[in-house]
Design an enzyme around this catalytic site. Structure first.
Site, PDB file in Angstrom:
ATOM      1  N   LYS A 189      39.324  -2.275  66.639  1.00 52.27           N
ATOM      2  CA  LYS A 189      38.440  -1.585  65.696  1.00 52.27           C
ATOM      3  C   LYS A 189      38.984  -1.672  64.269  1.00 52.27           C
ATOM      4  O   LYS A 189      38.261  -2.015  63.336  1.00 52.27           O
ATOM      5  CB  LYS A 189      38.326  -0.125  66.143  1.00 52.27           C
ATOM      6  CG  LYS A 189      37.389   0.720  65.332  1.00 52.27           C
ATOM      7  CD  LYS A 189      37.345   2.117  65.939  1.00 52.27           C
ATOM      8  CE  LYS A 189      36.375   3.011  65.192  1.00 52.27           C
ATOM      9  NZ  LYS A 189      36.328   4.344  65.828  1.00 52.27           N
ATOM     10  N   GLU A 249      44.094  -9.277  54.289  1.00 52.84           N
ATOM     11  CA  GLU A 249      43.565 -10.042  53.159  1.00 52.84           C
ATOM     12  C   GLU A 249      42.794 -11.281  53.588  1.00 52.84           C
ATOM     13  O   GLU A 249      42.195 -11.956  52.757  1.00 52.84           O
ATOM     14  CB  GLU A 249      44.716 -10.415  52.216  1.00 52.84           C
ATOM     15  CG  GLU A 249      45.400  -9.169  51.655  1.00 52.84           C
ATOM     16  CD  GLU A 249      46.496  -9.462  50.651  1.00 52.84           C
ATOM     17  OE1 GLU A 249      47.077 -10.558  50.710  1.00 52.84           O
ATOM     18  OE2 GLU A 249      46.781  -8.584  49.830  1.00 52.84           O
TER      19      GLU A 249
END
Lengths: 314, 754
Positions: free
Chosen positions: B641, B713
């Protein structure tokens, strides 16, 4: 934030007498614009008169078949009112395209009309701005901001109105009803509530300091389709690069002037049988400013007019 | 020092017997945050009534303060003190280091009469309320002596200098290779100045306890902040107790401390009271760092089959005159596609504007907006599918250094993504698909982002109540660090999650490098894992040596941990019982992780493929994302999640980069055009209608003992390029000047006669 006195109006007369007694006062309703500007010290009223609890939130039928919307009806209530949605969908859509749900739940009808420009240079107290500090200059001219006026700008100010709602009200020929401390009640079209900047851009409207908006009155809707379109880089929570409201054979443009801009030249051209694109072009004959913005407005208005003729409501 | 071979052996994380690893458990601190009860730095309880500081910012870009008078402010209602550079307490000179091992040098506030950028702190007001502190600002009189300032990046691009300490990376002979290529692309992209736009501003609450200062501040790196403040104050770092428990967004912008930290500490010392200082929204734009604008020229040369022969990415970017920083927009290109002749490098312009710095995948985020669109242009020119072109140029080893890949599933990301997204429904002819007044198009791009492991430590205490408490000078900037560290600790010790506590963000705790560069989970997590393993050995030895334990006298190496017990065969006892006999404080161990000695023998990255479908309004030029999908490969996933949240959040930032996010320096004043979240356009919910991502099964045993990699990122990388490519596919206009706002799209449409 500059310290200020806070008064809560018990009734309309009380609000007006407070305003008459305190020349630097501002009326406070939802506070969604005024309080932000006070925190930034762009607005520095000595006194706030809270009119938020006055009984001015009703929406009612008028004898003439229109609707009267109290000045304190919230933007959310107005936009979700079944009468507005069915008879004035351009208004509901314009309101819903502005701000966010949270802000619309607080913002009032009168406050929406009174909101100030979002010009980047107006919003930055360190920048020259004739609207914020008369005589300091206009940094929007020659600046980086895209949203400068195409119509009605002066050498002192090129700011545009930030209200989406007022564009729809202007196309619907809505009127603003106000009252002053001397008891005089006045009605004027929404279209001309706001001044063009001229040599006094610091004065947004022609309301007197002790003049309070009571209601906005909508005449019966014109026949024909109603269309609202708002152009922006992001899908929500940002002012228009340009907007257009069409109702029947009337057209108003938004974010192109210091007031909602009724495109009278366009309307006249349409009445004369011009095609939508020609009619849109007719208005731009009097426009100043950047080619790209003019082009956007021409395309937008032309497309919205065509859509209205299909009965469209987008 | 360990080697990557040591990491390949099975361990509790890779075995994952209780299934905590990968489990999509909710955020450890989620309830606190959504109920508003997680105290952020500005809100922490103070030992006595606090005072409030307000920072006054410069309104010129360069020059000096010729005169400043704060006395009227100092005597205003509620004001306790007011400082300019003339009366601020003594601080160490900028950059000074009392301790040569400090991670950061002194960073004095109001340090001199020099103004080096618009928005720089020039005065400070301390008052009983934030309102009184701010109201007193108007009573400060400042006379500036302005100097000429270099503000306009565009006018200096051609005179950009080399990036300090860097040379172009050249392999083969680019110029010869390029000119000998049958098909070429040569185009230049521009990514504008961007701001981090965190929700929580920089903020500090400080008070002194004797000669020690306690600071709660919003920062991504605990040690960096602690050292910067200690050096600024000229005191040893053990007299600075820095805490940063909850952080409302960092995105790289809080990798360093700012004047709120310094001035809160100084004002608390001067006043003898706790002090809170927060940056205003405007100061978040003008007085912190930003991502600099980048101009990127890409040249690609290929043969008619699409095989790349030559590839160049040359970036020009900017930084503040006295704060060198390079947005390494070209670096990623070194590792992405095969081509024998290669050139990458950076040029730098120094300007008199606020400091440039790290923001959301520095380098890749703007960089991939160029190369990944150039690849799309090349594919178009070749009449090839963009995925086929990329597969044709998939390297067997890292094209930059010939190192083997630890694991590289880029092709699989593209293929799986194509299938799930429905790439086969893309019409390769631009402008061929309409939906009412909308042009509709699809685009794709790849994603690549380095993976890193830095040295880190952690502490772990097991107490008689059976609770394991992990302590680490790590931060959770909203990514989920608390949660994954609990999962790692639980799985390592065989403890259920409700018996694991995690405490972070405290300079007294064993240090970790913090959050940034997507190294946080791998670095802090590996240290947590190793510490858990130390605890296992310690507990096993305790049991073996304790006559009261049923495991007394057995071989500690054979003992196992499961369900809160230490187990051997059919004998076991609870960790709680074992810890309670060890003493009132239970058992405490520390552990650490370091990069493997041979870690750099492999090329190690995370990968992905981004797919976007956009609509372009044929009337207005507005671009709206219709749907977006990505497939990513980033090692073993700790929490499905949270990893997906990180990845999709990154993709959304890519939407912003492509379509809306932009700031600009007004060349007349040196100020930023946008200084609030109503003008600086980060995407909002209405922009993101249908966006999803999947993570491939992967374990990178060269990365760290757990085989995990960073996901923080990766999601932004290539995201914006996929959108720009979709815009081209939709309407046939190539826009290389980000963001693709309606004005630019409309102008391009009109130029095509549309």
């Amino acid at each position: 934030m500059k310290p200020f006195a806070f008064e809560r109006a018990r009734n309309v007369d009380h609000a007006l007498s407070l305003a008459a007694a305190a020349p630097g006062a501002r009326f406070l309703a939802g506070g969604t614009n005024l309080l932000d500007l006070m925190k930034l010290e762009i607005e520095q009223p000595d006194t706030l008169i809270d009119v938020g609890r006055l009984p001015l939130a009703d929406i009612s039928e008028t004898a003439g078949g229109g609707l009267r919307i109290g000045a304190l009806a919230t933007n959310s209530v107005v936009a979700s009112d079944p009468r507005i949605r069915s008879r004035y969908p351009v208004l509901a859509r314009a309101i819903l395209s502005g701000a966010s749900v949270q802000l619309r739940n607080k913002a009032s009808m009168g406050g929406n009309l009174m909101q100030r420009t979002r010009c980047s240079y107006f919003m930055d107290p360190a920048m020259p701005c004739n609207k914020r500090l008369p005589g300091s200059g206009c940094s929007a001219m020659g600046g980086l901001s895209q949203a400068t006026a195409l119509f009605g700008a002066s050498e002192f100010c090129a700011a545009v109105s930030a209200s989406d709602m007022s564009v729809a009200l202007a196309v619907l020929d809505a009127e603003v009803e106000t009252v002053r401390a001397d008891g005089s009640v006045r009605r004027r079209p929404v279209e001309t509530l706001h001044r063009l900047p001229g040599d006094a851009p610091q004065v947004d409207t022609d309301l007197a300091p002790d003049e309070l908006i009571l209601a906005v009155e909508l005449p019966p809707p014109p026949s024909g389709g109603q269309v609202w379109r708002k152009v922006r880089a992001r899908a929500s929570y940002i002012g228009a690069l340009a907007s257009v409201a069409v109702a029947g054979d009337r057209v108003a443009l938004g974010a192109v002037a210091a007031r909602p801009w009724r495109a009278r030249a366009t309307e006249a051209a349409l009445a004369g049988g011009a095609a939508p694109s020609e009619a849109a072009e007719a208005e731009l004959a009097s426009a100043s400013g950047e080619v790209g913005r003019k082009s956007l407005v021409r395309r937008l208005a032309s497309d919205a007019i065509q859509e209205s003729r299909k009965g469209g409501r987008s | 020092m360990s080697t990557v071979r040591d990491w390949a052996a099975p361990n509790p994380i890779t075995e994952n017997r209780s299934g905590l690893i990968g489990k999509p458990v909710d955020r450890y601190e989620g309830r606190l945050k959504v109920t508003g009860t997680a105290p952020y730095a500005f809100e922490v309880e103070t030992p006595s009534t606090p005072l409030y500081g307000h920072i006054v910012s410069a309104t010129i870009p360069r020059g000096r303060i010729a005169a400043i008078d704060v006395s009227q402010a100092a005597s205003a209602a509620g004001v306790v003190l007011a400082w300019s550079h003339l009366d601020v307490p003594v601080q160490a000179q900028r950059g000074a280091k009392l301790n040569p091992r400090s991670q950061r040098g002194s960073n004095p506030a109001l340090g001199s009469d020099r103004v080096e950028h618009y928005g720089q702190s020039v005065a400070f007001i301390l008052a009983d309320t934030p309102e009184n502190a701010r109201a007193a600002e108007s009573r400060i009189r400042i006379t500036y002596e302005a100097s000429d300032a270099d503000l306009d990046f565009g006018s200096f691009i051609d005179s950009a200098g080399p990036a300090p300490g860097e040379e172009d990376a050249r392999i083969g002979d680019f110029e010869a290779g390029y000119s000998a290529s049958e098909v070429t692309v040569d185009a230049t992209w521009f990514s504008p100045l961007q701001n981090h736009a965190q929700m929580e501003p920089c903020a500090t609450t400080a008070w002194w306890e004797g000669d020690k200062v306690v600071v709660h501040t919003s920062i991504q790196m605990v040690k960096g902040g602690q050292h910067a403040l200690a050096e600024t104050l000229g005191i040893p770092s053990d007299r600075v107790h820095l805490l940063t428990r909850y952080i409302g967004g960092g995105f790289g912008g809080k990798g360093q401390s700012y004047d709120d930290l310094t001035l809160a500490a100084l004002a608390a010392r001067e006043s003898g009271r706790p002090v809170r200082v927060a940056y205003t929204r405007r100061q978040m734009f003008q007085a912190t760092i930003h991502r600099p604008a980048v101009q990127m020229r890409v040249r690609l040369g290929a043969d008619k089959t699409g095989r790349l022969n030559a590839m160049a990415l040359e970036a020009v970017t900017h930084c503040a005159r006295n704060a060198p920083f390079v947005e390494h927009a070209a670096n990623f290109a070194r590792n992405l596609y095969a081509a024998p002749h290669r050139l990458t490098g950076h040029r730098l312009v120094r300007l008199d504007i606020p400091h440039a710095g790290a923001m959301r995948a520095p380098g890749e985020a703007p960089g991939m907006l160029s190369l990944e669109c150039a690849m799309d242009e090349l594919a178009d020119r070749l009449g090839m599918d963009p995925i086929a072109l990329r597969i044709r140029n998939e390297p067997e080893v890292d094209p930059d250094n010939a190192k083997p890949f630890s694991v590289r599933q880029l092709v699989r990301c593209m293929q799986e993504g194509a299938q799930q997204f429905g790439w086969d429904r893309r019409n390769p002819t631009p402008g061929a698909v309409r939906d009412g007044r909308w042009y509709v198009g699809m685009g794709m791009a790849t994603a690549i982002r380095g993976n890193f492991l830095l040295p880190a430590k952690a502490g772990l205490r097991l107490t008689g109540d059976g609770l394991a408490t992990l302590t680490q000078g790590m931060t959770d900037i909203g990514t989920g660090t608390y949660t994954i560290l609990a999962q790692i600790t639980g799985e390592t010790l065989g403890l259920p999650l409700d018996q694991v506590r995690v405490e972070l963000g405290d300079s007294n705790m064993p240090p970790a490098p913090g959050s940034g560069g997507q190294f946080g989970a791998a670095t802090a997590g590996s240290a947590a894992f190793e510490t858990g393993m130390v605890m296992r050995r310690r507990l096993a030895e305790l049991a073996a040596g304790d006559p009261r334990s049923p495991l007394y006298g057995e071989d500690p190496m054979l003992m196992d941990f499961a369900n809160g017990n230490i187990v051997l065969g059919n004998r076991s006892e609870s960790l709680a019982a074992l810890a309670s006999r060890a003493g009132p404080d239970g058992v405490y161990v520390e552990g650490s992780i370091s990069p493997a000695a041979d870690a750099r023998d492999w090329s190690q990255h995370t990968y992905g493929a981004q797919f976007a479908e956009v609509g372009v309004d044929s009337v207005t030029g507005e671009v709206r994302l219709r749907r977006m999908f990505g497939v990513f490969a980033a090692g073993r996933i700790l929490n499905a999640k949270l990893a997906k949240s990180q990845i999709t959040g990154g993709m959304i930032w890519g939407v912003g980069a492509a379509l809306t996010e932009s700031n600009a320096v007004d060349p007349r004043y040196g100020s930023f055009l946008h200084q609030d979240l109503g003008g600086y356009l980060a995407p909002v919910h209405a922009d993101i209608v249908n966006l999803d991502a999947v993570l491939l099964d992967e374990a990178d045993d060269k990365a760290n003992p757990m085989g995990i990699k960073g996901v923080g990122e990766l999601g932004i990388c290539g995201s914006g390029a996929a959108i720009a490519n979709a815009v081209y596919n939709a309407c046939g206009v190539r826009l290389r000047d980000y963001p693709l706002t309606p004005d630019k799209v409309l102008a391009a449409l009109e130029a095509k006669g549309l």
